[in-house]
Design a protein around this motif. Structure first.
Motif: not given
Length: 171
Positions: A126-128, A34-36, A119-121, A131-134
């Protein structure tokens, strides 16, 4: 220390940083499901990791040409994006390594991972209320490790190789 040595060291640093960005991007394009972007899923081809692995296991051949070309394009474009986003923190880490003569593989790999997570953070939306990482943050961490390792292989092992000139008081 002569000018040719400094130029050679700077060339090695820039070359290593570029290849580290390419390695991290290729890792993401071929390992992270899913990165693409979802918009890159067309009719009967899917660019996700699962279909790629399934096609290879089922047929013994790589996925269709369109899938491979799409992954290569995404990896190439991703390398420039990763390189651009990681330039400042990587430059600071490289400067520290050069000044303190840090040649440890552990330093370079950990810094690569920290930069990837930072960089990811910094770039994720984020979704509404989340506060979590993917859920696949560890794959991005691994991509940073790959980038740090590639940098160490090319230029990190010689960090701080320039020594003070021998014309000092001890000479």
């Amino acid at each position: 220390m002569d000018a040719f040595h400094v130029f050679g060291r700077l060339f090695a640093i820039v070359f290593a940083f570029c290849l580290a960005s390419v390695a991290a991007s290729f890792f993401l394009a071929f390992a992270v499901p899913g990165w693409v972007p979802a918009a890159w899923v067309f009719d009967h081809w899917q660019v996700g990791h699962d279909l790629f692995v399934y096609d290879y296991q089922a047929s013994g051949q790589f996925a269709d040409l369109a899938d491979m070309v799409t992954r290569l394009v995404v990896a190439t474009v991703g390398a420039s994006i990763i390189g651009g986003l990681a330039f400042v923190p990587a430059a600071l880490a490289i400067l520290v390594a050069e000044i303190l003569r840090l040649r440890s593989i552990l330093y370079h790999v950990l810094v690569g991972g920290l930069i990837a997570i930072a960089l990811l953070v910094a770039t994720r939306v984020p979704e509404a209320g989340s506060t979590r990482l993917p859920p696949d943050w560890n794959l991005f961490l691994a991509a940073g490790f790959v980038g740090g390792f590639v940098y160490w292989l090319i230029a990190g092992r010689g960090s701080g190789i320039a020594k003070p000139s021998a014309s000092g008081p001890d000479a």
